[in-house]
Design a protein around this motif. Structure first.
Motif, mmCIF file in Angstrom:
data_model
loop_
_atom_site.group_PDB
_atom_site.id
_atom_site.type_symbol
_atom_site.label_atom_id
_atom_site.label_comp_id
_atom_site.label_asym_id
_atom_site.label_seq_id
_atom_site.Cartn_x
_atom_site.Cartn_y
_atom_site.Cartn_z
ATOM 1 N N THR A 289 0.823 -1.207 0.000
ATOM 2 C CA THR A 289 0.000 0.000 0.000
ATOM 3 C C THR A 289 0.857 1.256 0.000
ATOM 4 O O THR A 289 0.578 2.222 -0.721
ATOM 5 N N ARG A 290 1.928 1.249 0.800
ATOM 6 C CA ARG A 290 2.779 2.438 0.847
ATOM 7 C C ARG A 290 3.456 2.671 -0.502
ATOM 8 O O ARG A 290 3.588 3.814 -0.947
ATOM 9 N N GLU A 291 3.890 1.586 -1.152
ATOM 10 C CA GLU A 291 4.494 1.736 -2.472
ATOM 11 C C GLU A 291 3.508 2.374 -3.450
ATOM 12 O O GLU A 291 3.884 3.216 -4.271
ATOM 13 N N ILE A 292 2.247 1.965 -3.354
ATOM 14 C CA ILE A 292 1.222 2.567 -4.213
ATOM 15 C C ILE A 292 1.124 4.050 -3.936
ATOM 16 O O ILE A 292 1.038 4.877 -4.857
ATOM 17 N N GLY A 293 1.144 4.412 -2.645
ATOM 18 C CA GLY A 293 1.102 5.828 -2.277
ATOM 19 C C GLY A 293 2.285 6.592 -2.841
ATOM 20 O O GLY A 293 2.147 7.725 -3.308
ATOM 21 N N ILE A 294 3.462 5.964 -2.805
ATOM 22 C CA ILE A 294 4.664 6.611 -3.352
ATOM 23 C C ILE A 294 4.496 6.851 -4.849
ATOM 24 O O ILE A 294 4.813 7.935 -5.368
ATOM 25 N N ARG A 295 4.002 5.851 -5.543
ATOM 26 C CA ARG A 295 3.837 5.983 -6.986
ATOM 27 C C ARG A 295 2.802 7.059 -7.326
ATOM 28 O O ARG A 295 2.985 7.827 -8.276
ATOM 29 N N VAL A 296 1.715 7.097 -6.547
ATOM 30 C CA VAL A 296 0.703 8.127 -6.787
ATOM 31 C C VAL A 296 1.285 9.508 -6.508
ATOM 32 O O VAL A 296 1.050 10.470 -7.244
ATOM 33 N N ALA A 297 2.064 9.623 -5.416
ATOM 34 C CA ALA A 297 2.658 10.916 -5.063
ATOM 35 C C ALA A 297 3.655 11.386 -6.113
ATOM 36 O O ALA A 297 3.879 12.597 -6.255
ATOM 37 N N THR A 298 4.246 10.455 -6.848
ATOM 38 C CA THR A 298 5.225 10.839 -7.864
ATOM 39 C C THR A 298 4.619 10.921 -9.259
ATOM 40 O O THR A 298 5.350 11.019 -10.242
ATOM 41 N N GLY A 299 3.268 10.866 -9.331
ATOM 42 C CA GLY A 299 2.621 11.172 -10.605
ATOM 43 C C GLY A 299 1.923 10.030 -11.297
ATOM 44 O O GLY A 299 1.460 10.188 -12.432
#
Length: 660
Positions: free
Chosen positions: A566-576
């Motif tokens: 889930t956190r990785e998904i958040g990172i990817r969303v935060a980076t565009g």
């Protein structure tokens, strides 16, 4: 020194979180303007709302009330993908806990924003390595986060924030997890970025860190307590200047690049393989379900097709252009009282005179005990005509078959089946010219039939001997009626018409009484083929259940995967990353697992089926079952991978980033 128009303009912003009937307001009626090129520190104790404010500023969250204008555009009017474009092209995030992807190297972590921006692989690799080298990590390009110190991880985070040349840097407690020297280095980097014209916003609780900024905003209980005010920026470009923002053409170009590059299966597969390698044991367990399912489909269908083909070949060996006439009324069982003794040799003669009939072979049969030398053997006697080898497609291996002269003069000659010949005289012996006692009557062997094999129902066709019809009737069997008449036809397209003509001829000969049955061997073959097809479908269905179970396993593992990442998904969303990027990534992972499992399953299935074949099981290898099994595996990955992917794609970025 100039004062520019507001780059960020918050008007009456509030943020309230609800949990059932309980609501908590974190931000209260905030009004804030931040201009291009400012270096701002937002300071406050834990719980003051500063992190929530950063999430709103970075478009990771939406306000409950109020307006957020970015370069004059109301952010509330933007959809998820438009917000993703903003995060990708405008913001760069530096998080306190770094938020690096654990399974990716430093270079790969820095590349993430450029992947979603559509930058070509070679270009983004060169830029990522250049940024890391400039931050003193030139020797750590291939290291994963677990192999880096806290200060080095934060530098990777900074490089990632700069990857797409973001104009606004949002740093959330950038020194909170660092030692003092690493903290100073990070602050120096932020100051350098500010000097290059970047707008830098630091979220911190440390007054010393905040002192490095030109403007200080203090927060308490979700409100702005004090704001030192905007500081004029030397040579600050106007946000209205086309040179300061991506042009529509550039934006359009980027979107086209995303459509053409990120949709590229190669890139998605590379990311999927890296994610799957991160947990090899789980991946193997997932593959196991698919492998077993696919292998089962391949083996079951190969066995089913082999059994069908074997039965069809055996029936075909009897002849498909045949009409078989038997005594007894249709749909009745043969009795022992003589009521079925309705076929006579004359019926065979009449059948042989019909159009489209090549030969009509009368047959009468019985059991007899044979003796050759000191060997006794019991077998079946068939009294027949010379046309039998032609009608049955059964050649003579040695010697000759019976002829009309033998039948006319009641000759005591016989032709042996290969099984009878081997049992009486021994395998490989030549019985031609020898005499065999049949029920104590001597018969001379004039021929041996070629091996025929078993019937579809398992009877040995070679366990028989043939004698002339008249000889068998008078001297061995002691009857005049026939057990069957085999009618060989010429044109199969006229089979039904010939069958009806035969029926009418026999009806006339029998005084209008239908005391016989006619069976079309071609129709029998079709019926058997249909039955075997049903059997094959049944086997395939059983195997498909295994594949279904494997698919459910894929879905379960992917759901666990989404939860753990889930956190990785958040990172990817935060980076565009856009919604479709996350959806694509997890679907591709499911497809990669299914494809690998499908290939392994096909290989194991073919090997196992080949093993069964060597043990004597009838197996037929065709491309159909293999393609079907692999296609089903691929479809399984697509279908069962969609739900986890859909869940991942719709996660709230703030919630995802805060996941453990």
């Amino acid at each position: 020194m100039t004062m520019t128009e507001a780059l960020i303009d918050l008007q009456g912003i509030s943020r309230t979180y609800r949990n059932g009937e309980l609501s908590t307001t974190v931000l209260h009626d905030l009004n804030l303007q931040i201009r291009q090129g400012e270096f701002v520190a937002i300071m406050g104790a834990s719980g003051s709302g500063k992190s929530t404010l950063m999430h709103l500023l970075g478009c990771l969250d939406r306000p409950t009330t109020g307006r957020y204008l970015l370069r004059g555009q109301d952010v509330a009017s933007l959809g998820r993908d438009d917000l993703a474009r903003l995060r990708r092209e405008t913001f760069g995030f530096i998080f306190q806990s770094y938020h690096l992807i654990a399974s990716a190297s430093a270079t790969e972590n820095v590349e993430v924003p450029a992947i979603y921006a559509g930058l070509q692989r070679l270009e983004r690799r060169e830029r990522a390595e250049s940024l890391l080298t400039g931050l003193g990590l030139g020797e750590r390009l291939r290291n994963k986060p677990s192999q880096l110190s806290g200060g080095q991880q934060q530098r990777v985070s900074i490089a990632r924030a700069l990857m797409n040349d973001a104009q606004i840097i949002l740093a959330d407690e950038p020194t909170g997890a660092l030692d003092s020297q690493s903290g100073k280095d990070v602050l120096a980097l932020l100051a350098q970025l500010h000097s290059q014209g970047k707008t830098v916003i630091i979220i911190t609780h440390d007054a010393e860190v905040a002192s490095h900024a030109q403007r200080l905003i203090e927060m308490r209980d979700g409100r702005i307590l004090r704001d030192s005010g905007a500081v004029p920026v030397a040579g600050a470009p106007s946000p209205d200047n086309p040179e300061n923002a991506p042009s529509p053409a550039a934006g359009e170009h980027r979107e086209q690049a995303v459509a053409s590059t990120l949709a590229d299966a190669g890139e998605a597969v590379r990311m999927a393989l890296r994610a799957l390698r991160a947990n090899v044991f789980r991946t193997v367990l997932t593959l196991l379900g698919i492998v077993i399912g696919v292998a089962s489909v391949v083996v079951m269908l190969a066995v089913g097709n082999g059994a069908r083909q074997e039965v069809i070949e055996r029936i075909s060996s009897l002849g498909t252009n045949l009409l078989l006439v038997r005594p007894g009324a249709p749909n009745t069982r043969r009795s022992q009282d003589g009521s079925t003794n309705t076929l006579m040799p004359l019926d065979a003669e009449l059948a042989g005179q019909l159009d489209n009939v090549i030969a009509a072979v009368p047959e009468m049969s019985g059991r007899a005990t044979l003796r050759a030398g000191n060997t006794d053997y019991q077998t079946q006697i068939t009294a027949t005509s010379p046309a039998l080898p032609l009608a049955r497609d059964w050649p003579v291996a040695r010697g000759v078959f019976l002829d009309e002269e033998d039948n006319r003069r009641y000759a005591a000659v016989t032709v042996l089946g290969s099984t009878v010949a081997d049992n009486l005289f021994g395998a490989g012996a030549d019985p031609l010219g020898e005499y065999v006692l049949i029920n104590n009557v001597p018969f001379q062997v004039i021929g041996v039939m070629a091996p025929k094999g078993a019937t579809p129902w398992g009877a040995d066709q070679d366990d028989v001997l043939f004698v002339p019809l008249n000889t068998g009737s008078l001297r061995l069997i002691g009857q005049r009626h026939l057990n069957s008449i085999t009618v060989m036809i010429d044109d199969l397209t006229q089979a039904e018409a010939t069958q009806e003509a035969l029926r009418q001829t026999l009806l006339q000969a029998h005084g209008g009484v239908e005391d016989f049955q006619i069976r079309n061997m071609a129709s029998l073959l079709e019926n058997v083929a249909d039955t075997q097809n049903t059997f094959t479908v049944l086997l395939g269905s059983i195997a498909a259940i295994s594949l279904l179970v494997g698919g459910i396993g894929v879905m379960n593992i992917m759901l666990v995967n989404v939860t753990e990442r889930t956190r990785e998904i958040g990172i990817r969303v935060a980076t565009g990353a856009r919604t479709r990027h996350i959806l694509q990534q997890f679907i591709v992972e499911a497809l990669v697992v299914s494809a690998i499992g499908g290939l392994l399953g096909v290989a194991f299935g073919l090997v196992f089926a080949a093993g069964l074949q060597t043990l004597g099981t009838a197996i037929e290898f065709t491309a159909g079952p293999v393609l079907l099994a692999f296609g089903c595996a691929f479809a399984t990955g697509l279908i069962f991978g969609y739900m986890p992917a859909h869940k991942a794609a719709n996660l709230d970025p703030v919630v995802a980033l805060s996941a453990d």
